[in-house]
Design a protein around this motif. Structure first.
Motif, short mmCIF file in Angstrom:
data_model
loop_
_atom_site.label_atom_id
_atom_site.label_comp_id
_atom_site.label_asym_id
_atom_site.label_seq_id
_atom_site.Cartn_x
_atom_site.Cartn_y
_atom_site.Cartn_z
N THR A 100 0.72 -1.10 0.18
CA THR A 100 -0.08 0.33 0.01
C THR A 100 0.75 1.48 0.02
O THR A 100 -0.20 2.52 -0.63
N ALA A 101 2.02 1.10 -0.06
CA ALA A 101 2.53 2.15 0.11
C ALA A 101 3.91 2.30 -1.05
O ALA A 101 4.72 3.54 -0.69
N ALA A 102 3.76 2.13 -2.04
CA ALA A 102 3.10 2.00 -3.33
C ALA A 102 2.59 1.69 -4.94
O ALA A 102 2.19 1.12 -4.26
N GLN A 103 3.40 2.75 -5.91
CA GLN A 103 2.92 2.24 -6.66
C GLN A 103 3.34 2.84 -8.24
O GLN A 103 2.92 4.14 -8.62
N ASP A 104 3.94 1.35 -8.72
CA ASP A 104 4.42 2.24 -10.37
C ASP A 104 3.29 2.56 -11.16
O ASP A 104 1.85 2.27 -10.88
N ILE A 105 3.50 3.81 -11.24
CA ILE A 105 2.46 4.43 -13.02
C ILE A 105 2.75 4.40 -14.22
O ILE A 105 3.24 4.72 -14.68
N ASP A 106 1.80 3.13 -15.20
CA ASP A 106 1.80 3.22 -16.28
C ASP A 106 0.70 3.74 -17.26
O ASP A 106 0.84 3.10 -18.18
N THR A 107 -0.05 3.28 -16.12
CA THR A 107 -1.99 2.86 -17.23
C THR A 107 -2.99 3.65 -16.39
O THR A 107 -2.33 4.44 -15.41
N PRO A 108 -3.48 4.05 -16.61
CA PRO A 108 -4.52 5.03 -16.02
C PRO A 108 -5.48 3.87 -14.77
O PRO A 108 -5.61 4.78 -13.60
#
Length: 235
Positions: free
Chosen positions: A206-214
Motif C-alpha cells: 500500500t506504500a508504493a504504486q508504479d504508474i504506467d496506465t490509467p
C-alpha cells in the motif's frame, strides 16, 4: 556527505500524457517526490532532469532546481535512467560540483516519504552496495504463476510446484518504483541497478504504486487517500 536528488521527468509520456505534471491530490504529480526529498533533510541539491520547459517551470514552482535541460540524446523513448543519471552527474562535475551519493527519485513516486528516503540512505551508507532501493513483496507465490495462450489454454510456469504449499515457497519481491540510491561513480559507470552489489528493503504494497496506465493512476489515488486517513482507530 554531499547528496544529490535527481528526478527524471521527460515530457513525452505516451500512455498517460503529461503524467509528470498532471494534477494528483491537488498538486502536479512531480511536486510530491520533490516535497519528500526536501522534507527528508538529506539533500544538498534537489533537481529535475527534463527537456520540457513546462515541466521545468512546474519543478521550480515545487521547489526543485533545473540548472540545465536534458540533451536530445537522453530525451527520447530509448534513453534509460542510467543514461540520464550519467549525464546529470557529468554536467555537475563540469560545473565543479561533485556528490558522494545520488538518489534517482521517480517523478511519479507520489507515495514516497521522507522516512523511506532516509531509510534507504541509511542502508546505502551502512553496507557495501552499488545501489539501494525499496521493494514490495509479491502477493502470491511466483512459483505458482500461470501462462495462457490466445485460446485460453492455461498451464503452470513451474509445474513442479503444483503440490507445494504457499508457505513453503521462497518469497519474491519486485521493485517498488520509487527511488534508487547510487554512488556518483556508479552513475557515471552506468552500473545496472539490479545487478552486482544491489541492496533493498521491504515496504508495504500500500506504500508504493508504479504508474504506467490509467488503472495504475487510480490505484495510486486510492493508496494516497488511504494513507492520508491515517491509521484505523479501530485497529
Amino acid at each position: 556527505m554531499s547528496l544529490l536528488a535527481v528526478i527524471p521527468a521527460r515530457g513525452g509520456s505516451k500512455r498517460i500524457p503529461r503524467k509528470n505534471i498532471r494534477p494528483f491530490a491537488g498538486r502536479p504529480m512531480l511536486a510530491w517526490p520533490v516535497a519528500a526529498a526536501r522534507d527528508s533533510g538529506l539533500f544538498d541539491t534537489v533537481m529535475v532532469s527534463t527537456e520540457d520547459t513546462a515541466i521545468a517551470d512546474a519543478a521550480r514552482a515545487a521547489g526543485a532546481e533545473v540548472p540545465f535541460l536534458r540533451s536530445p540524446a537522453t530525451a527520447d523513448d530509448h534513453s534509460t535512467l542510467l543514461d540520464v543519471l550519467a549525464e546529470v552527474v557529468a554536467a555537475y562535475q563540469d560545473r565543479g560540483q561533485t556528490f558522494d551519493a545520488v538518489c534517482c527519485l521517480l517523478a511519479t513516486a507520489a507515495l514516497v516519504t521522507p522516512d523511506g528516503l532516509q531509510r534507504g540512505h541509511q542502508l546505502f551508507r551502512s553496507g557495501d552496495f552499488d545501489s539501494v532501493f525499496p521493494v514490495v513483496r509479491f502477493g502470491s507465490p511466483i512459483q505458482r504463476a500461470l501462462r495462457r495462450d490466445a485460446a485460453g489454454h492455461t498451464a503452470m510456469l513451474a509445474p513442479e510446484h503444483y503440490a507445494s504449499r504457499s508457505q513453503d515457497l521462497e518469497p519474491a519481491f519486485h521493485d517498488a518504483g520509487q527511488f534508487y540510491w547510487m554512488s556518483a561513480a556508479a552513475c557515471l559507470a552506468k552500473t545496472p541497478t539490479f545487478s552486482g552489489r544491489a541492496g533493498s528493503f521491504e515496504i508495504a504494497e500500500t506504500a508504493a504504486q508504479d504508474i504506467d496506465t490509467p488503472t495504475d493512476w487510480h490505484l495510486a489515488e486510492l493508496k494516497f487517500a488511504l494513507r492520508a486517513r491515517g491509521p484505523d482507530p479501530r485497529a
